[in-house]
Enzyme design. Sequence first.
Site, short mmCIF file in Angstrom:
data_model
loop_
_atom_site.label_atom_id
_atom_site.label_comp_id
_atom_site.label_asym_id
_atom_site.label_seq_id
_atom_site.Cartn_x
_atom_site.Cartn_y
_atom_site.Cartn_z
N ARG A 112 -10.35 -3.67 -14.68
CA ARG A 112 -9.23 -4.53 -14.28
C ARG A 112 -9.67 -5.98 -14.43
NH1 ARG A 112 -5.61 -1.06 -11.75
NH2 ARG A 112 -6.52 0.63 -10.51
N TYR A 155 -11.98 -9.50 -2.18
CA TYR A 155 -12.64 -8.20 -2.00
C TYR A 155 -14.12 -8.40 -1.70
CZ TYR A 155 -8.60 -5.88 -4.28
OH TYR A 155 -7.36 -5.41 -4.61
N HIS A 160 -14.84 -3.44 -0.25
CA HIS A 160 -14.76 -2.72 -1.52
C HIS A 160 -16.12 -2.28 -2.05
CE1 HIS A 160 -13.75 -2.44 -5.96
NE2 HIS A 160 -12.76 -1.76 -5.43
N HIS A 177 -15.05 3.48 -15.34
CA HIS A 177 -14.90 2.68 -14.12
C HIS A 177 -16.17 1.90 -13.77
CE1 HIS A 177 -14.20 2.31 -9.61
NE2 HIS A 177 -13.08 1.85 -10.11
N ARG A 203 -14.13 2.51 4.40
CA ARG A 203 -12.97 1.66 4.65
C ARG A 203 -11.68 2.48 4.76
NH1 ARG A 203 -9.15 -0.22 1.03
NH2 ARG A 203 -10.48 0.34 -0.72
N ASN A 210 0.83 -1.21 0.00
CA ASN A 210 0.00 0.00 0.00
C ASN A 210 0.86 1.26 0.00
OD1 ASN A 210 -2.32 -1.53 0.12
ND2 ASN A 210 -2.72 -1.16 2.29
N ARG A 219 -4.77 2.60 -13.76
CA ARG A 219 -3.39 2.74 -13.30
C ARG A 219 -2.80 1.40 -12.83
NH1 ARG A 219 -1.12 7.65 -11.60
NH2 ARG A 219 -3.17 8.46 -11.00
#
Length: 749
Positions: A417, A510, A634, A477, A606, A50, A447
């Site tokens: 992704r 997730y 998530h 997204h 979160r 992270n 990214r």
Amino acid sequence: MPSPPVADEPRYLNRELAWLEFNSRVLDQADDPRVDLLERAKFLAITASNLDEFVMVRVGSLKLQAAGGGGRRDPAGLTAREQLQAVANRCHRHVGRQYKILADDLLPQLAEHRITRVDLNQCSERMKAAAEQHFRGDVVAVLSPQALHDRRFPMLPGLGIHLCVELRGVAELTPQNMPQILPAGEALPGSAQDEDEPQFAVIPLGRTLPRIVPLPAEKPVSDSSADDAGDSSPSPHEPSFNYVLLEDLVSHFVQDFFPGREVVQCKPFRITRNADVELREDGAGDLLGGMEEVLESRRLSDVVRLEMDGSASDAIRNYLMESFYVDPDYVFRMEGPLDLTYLFGLHGAKGFDSLRNETWPPQRSPAVDPAEPMFASIAAGDIMLLHPYQTFDPVVRLIEEAAIDPDVLAVKQILYRTSRDSPIVAALKRAAERGKYVTAIVELKARFDEARNIEWAREMEQSGVQVIYGIRGLKTHAKVCIIVRREPHGLVRYVHFGTGNYNEVTANLYGDVSILTKDEVLGTDATMFFNAVTGSSHPQPLQQLAIAPLTLRSTVLELIRGETERSRQGQKTHIMVKLNALVDKEVIDTLYEASQAGVKIQLNVRGVCCLRPGIPGLSESIEVVSIVDRYLEHARVLYFRHGGDPQIFISSADWMPRNLDRRVELLVPVNDPAIRRRLREMLQLHFRDNQNAWSMQSDGSYERISPEKKQKRVRSQESLYRKAVKAFQGRKGLQPSTQSVFEPHRARE
């Protein structure tokens, strides 16, 4: 009227410091003795990973802002330079705590359980011989030292581990002591320098060789004690794993690379490059080519952080700092191994199941019959899957079945992704090869997944998929897949909406929500949305979906203001929201306004939260909790009491300016009453968690929530898993097999 907040109290917290506070909560899991030992090691690795991304992106961005003037203040009142200083101070404290946990707690406990990092200077001859054999057989032929002249470093990749070698003595060039062919025009290290002048070389370790090198199952001599000074071999019934890290192995035998020279020191170091390199889309005619240039620019970008072994000499430290032009505030001396993500590898060591979590296999949904097509299951009613408690397989199955179903005419999907060997991408290619009309929006600007998405885009194009490389000026997204199927009564749209990516691997890690539906209105809305995105046109007004950057922000604000107005009218009001991040200033102000009107607001955030809860006259009715447990939370779920007729939504968007204004996102209403009830219960459960939940204080700090005396212990993730198990078992119990005799099919006589 409530009193206004104290004038000198900022209304917002700094985003970067709020994120570091989140990473500290993850680090608390590594420091929690209630967590299984190898899981604690994994949490420590997560905090390191992270922090790497944070430094690459957020610190990199602040560096660019500061270089460009940096006078503009963030909502918390800090300039870019002030933020850089505050972030550096917080990062140093965080890293110090990481290595204290590692050295004082985790490594000793791992050694007690026979997972031992070996010191080659203090180990048995058997271990040393095995290490030497591995070095000479597998390492020395791969690595190449490079002399450094005039601080001209080779182009070293970011986040890799390299060795800086300080040398002394003038080498005499002979065939016997020349270890490698030097680049044209370069002398052997030291051959043209004064003997007393510090001389340096670098050995990049690369990514080809594994970092964790196993050694024979035998304890190091240094671990022996008077009680076990006899036989140091482990019991044959006990698992044992001894290892040396690659940088320690190479450092131990580094003299082999420099015959005839004195090695003064050999110390590992690591650089982090600025990854905040974005495509200038106004000047990019070819998006795919432009993204490849971005990847190359990122590889060559400035160094924003330097990490090195804590015992490195001042000569090495100064040489590296000056060579990479690193701000001293972002030079980190590590009291232990660099790059703690190696602990992910230890987590997977075989034979140590007792040191890991109890397995929670994802459960099958009771609404999905494996014996019938997914289209039949969805036709029977909307289906909600709560990942990772329930398996992601039905989503994959739906797309795979669509690829070969002769009645499916078209598949439209957004991919942000995906996994490395994505079965969903394979299904889309198969569908196109079978003549179906397949359109995929592949977000090349996701990214750190740019390279993989470029590869997928090219492969799908070769299979006949119509590929759209994202949208100019925006990141796409949203999580949606639309399947158009011909049925006896006409065309039907089967739609999957989700809060997470189409990645079957991360779906096991997730916490996310999937909804599968054939709702006609949602299907029509989804199609109009998708076609508007691919056709570069303004979508017609949609009946139920809200879209960022067009209507999602205004819809959220309208929903919050609706509760505010009802509270002012004396009605009972309630907002519950589950997000990854809350940063947007306008949304925060609207929540403050709702709180001042008396609306009960519960926020489960979160990660980053820039809102300050519990301030009299400003946010006293707002509660913020954060849950950090074995799964990464998530999902984005919104609940509004709405005068007793609750409205519930799932979304791909966090409440951040980038999501609301610079991304293509979806806000999806949940129409099925049973699913609405399940989501509301999930939200309520999170706010009852007293095992892995943290309560945010008004100053931005967090306090762990503990059960009061005689209060029932509630761990929300475990409760959700047990519910998923019970739901599936209940389905099986309600539908027992009616066949009491097994009757085989026989060949025709």
